[in-house]
Scaffold this active site. Sequence first.
Site, mmCIF file in Angstrom:
data_model
loop_
_atom_site.group_PDB
_atom_site.id
_atom_site.type_symbol
_atom_site.label_atom_id
_atom_site.label_comp_id
_atom_site.label_asym_id
_atom_site.label_seq_id
_atom_site.Cartn_x
_atom_site.Cartn_y
_atom_site.Cartn_z
ATOM 1 N N GLY A 1 4.436 12.649 4.750
ATOM 2 C CA GLY A 1 4.562 11.952 6.031
ATOM 3 C C GLY A 1 3.206 11.535 6.568
ATOM 4 O O GLY A 1 2.420 10.889 5.884
ATOM 5 N N PHE B 1 8.905 5.133 1.250
ATOM 6 C CA PHE B 1 8.771 4.266 2.436
ATOM 7 C C PHE B 1 7.721 3.174 2.209
ATOM 8 O O PHE B 1 6.951 2.854 3.126
ATOM 9 C CB PHE B 1 8.399 5.079 3.690
ATOM 10 C CG PHE B 1 9.330 6.204 4.006
ATOM 11 C CD1 PHE B 1 10.686 6.107 3.772
ATOM 12 C CD2 PHE B 1 8.838 7.392 4.549
ATOM 13 C CE1 PHE B 1 11.553 7.156 4.064
ATOM 14 C CE2 PHE B 1 9.691 8.442 4.850
ATOM 15 C CZ PHE B 1 11.043 8.329 4.601
ATOM 16 N N ILE B 2 7.687 2.590 1.018
ATOM 17 C CA ILE B 2 6.655 1.607 0.695
ATOM 18 C C ILE B 2 7.167 0.199 1.005
ATOM 19 O O ILE B 2 7.967 -0.376 0.257
ATOM 20 C CB ILE B 2 6.221 1.720 -0.782
ATOM 21 C CG1 ILE B 2 5.860 3.178 -1.115
ATOM 22 C CG2 ILE B 2 5.061 0.776 -1.055
ATOM 23 C CD1 ILE B 2 4.849 3.807 -0.168
ATOM 24 N N PRO C 1 7.133 11.886 -0.363
ATOM 25 C CA PRO C 1 8.313 12.574 0.169
ATOM 26 C C PRO C 1 7.985 13.819 0.987
ATOM 27 O O PRO C 1 8.697 14.137 1.944
ATOM 28 C CB PRO C 1 9.094 12.929 -1.104
ATOM 29 C CG PRO C 1 8.722 11.868 -2.080
ATOM 30 C CD PRO C 1 7.282 11.555 -1.797
ATOM 31 N N GLU D 1 -4.492 -1.842 12.060
ATOM 32 C CA GLU D 1 -3.077 -1.662 11.725
ATOM 33 C C GLU D 1 -2.263 -1.358 12.974
ATOM 34 O O GLU D 1 -1.191 -1.932 13.192
ATOM 35 C CB GLU D 1 -2.929 -0.512 10.726
ATOM 36 C CG GLU D 1 -1.484 -0.198 10.381
ATOM 37 C CD GLU D 1 -1.324 1.013 9.470
ATOM 38 O OE1 GLU D 1 -0.189 1.501 9.314
ATOM 39 O OE2 GLU D 1 -2.339 1.483 8.931
ATOM 40 N N GLY E 1 2.801 3.742 11.145
ATOM 41 C CA GLY E 1 1.454 3.466 11.628
ATOM 42 C C GLY E 1 0.895 4.564 12.516
ATOM 43 O O GLY E 1 -0.112 4.367 13.204
ATOM 44 N N GLY E 2 1.515 5.729 12.486
ATOM 45 C CA GLY E 2 1.127 6.833 13.370
ATOM 46 C C GLY E 2 2.199 7.029 14.420
ATOM 47 O O GLY E 2 2.460 6.133 15.234
ATOM 48 N N ILE F 1 0.854 -1.183 0.000
ATOM 49 C CA ILE F 1 0.000 0.000 0.000
ATOM 50 C C ILE F 1 0.894 1.237 0.000
ATOM 51 O O ILE F 1 1.875 1.302 0.742
ATOM 52 C CB ILE F 1 -0.988 0.001 1.188
ATOM 53 C CG1 ILE F 1 -1.944 1.193 1.086
ATOM 54 C CG2 ILE F 1 -0.271 -0.040 2.526
ATOM 55 C CD1 ILE F 1 -3.160 1.060 2.009
#
Length: 383
Positions: free
Chosen positions: A132, A157-158, A129, A246, A367-368, A124
């Site tokens: 965030g 960041f995938i 860039p 998640e 994930g936060g 996903i």
Amino acid sequence: MRRTVFNEDHEAFRATIRDFIAAEVAPVYDAWEDAGHPPRDFYNKLGELGVFGITVPEEYGGAGETSFKYQVVISEECARAGVSFGGYAVHVNLVLPYLLKYGSEEQKKRWLPAFVSGDMMTAIAMTEPGTGSDLAGVQTTARLDGDHYILNGAKTFITGGVLADRVLVVARTSPATPENRRTGLSILAVDTKSEGYAVGRKLEKIGLRSSDTAELSFSDVRVPVEDLLGEEGRGFEYLTHNLAEERLGIAVSSYASAAAAVEFARRYVKERTVFGKSVASFQNTKFVLAECATEVEAAQSMVDRATEALDAGELTPADAARAKLFCTEVQARVVDKCLQLHGGYGYILEYPIARLYADARVTRIYGGTSEVLKTIIAKDLGV
């Protein structure tokens, strides 16, 4: 304390996963870390084992289970062995809930059998860039042109991005409004073999080195309209719907990592001698392990309660935020203390505690971030 969250089926599954890790993962895991991901056929082995299809309905080739507890077992057993399954967690814990909830019947029939077998690996792509955690700031665009969307933009960041066959891409299909920046986002399930789709750098990370993380770019990628997931413009709503699961998944892996760190340290200090005595015989060692074991017990209790709540459909975003915040902070403290008990060897990668230490840092970011979670919890408190 006696743990009551698992039944005989879960424990039988645990034994299967433990044997699989011992045979198929542990002996070759160093090579995976060097390569930056498992070999592609490893995912077909996971498919044969049935782990991709646990919660997929039977009509699409899955087992039709609804409990999250099987994912907890996998996290615990991977941590116990000091390994990971590469892009497995993103494939099952992040992507699958979107396909099950928002996929059309046609899409499920088209995608899920290959998802279950491992023939189609997924990822996903949300982060850009310049965005965030600010999903409303997504700049990737998808313009409707007849029966296709024209996709342009970039993601970073995938996780799983190098080996993925289909990627859920968050893109802006209409402009945001001054009143609501979250409008106009959609999710496209993009075939990675499409012309104009490119995998950029495989990013070199501090930890999680057996999980490929990539930059992606899209240059006039033509995406068929039938690959739109759900309805156009409702992407932000869809993304927030799955955040609780998640974040619980991250809490589970963090708690499991801390529990594994205690066990690695316990074994090490009983074998290692200093000044003619075992390291375990020193009062400081006993006290540190006691502190760590107590924190792990508390984290386990929180994870078990949250898992039961998720299975019952009652896990709130704030409670998931609490679980992730607490378990990732426990992980950081416990893994650090357990590494210290290893002395200099704790800094050497052949010892699993070193990997746990490097892998742990990101859990307070993805994930936060912990800071974002605190704002969610504070809002739930009415402040």
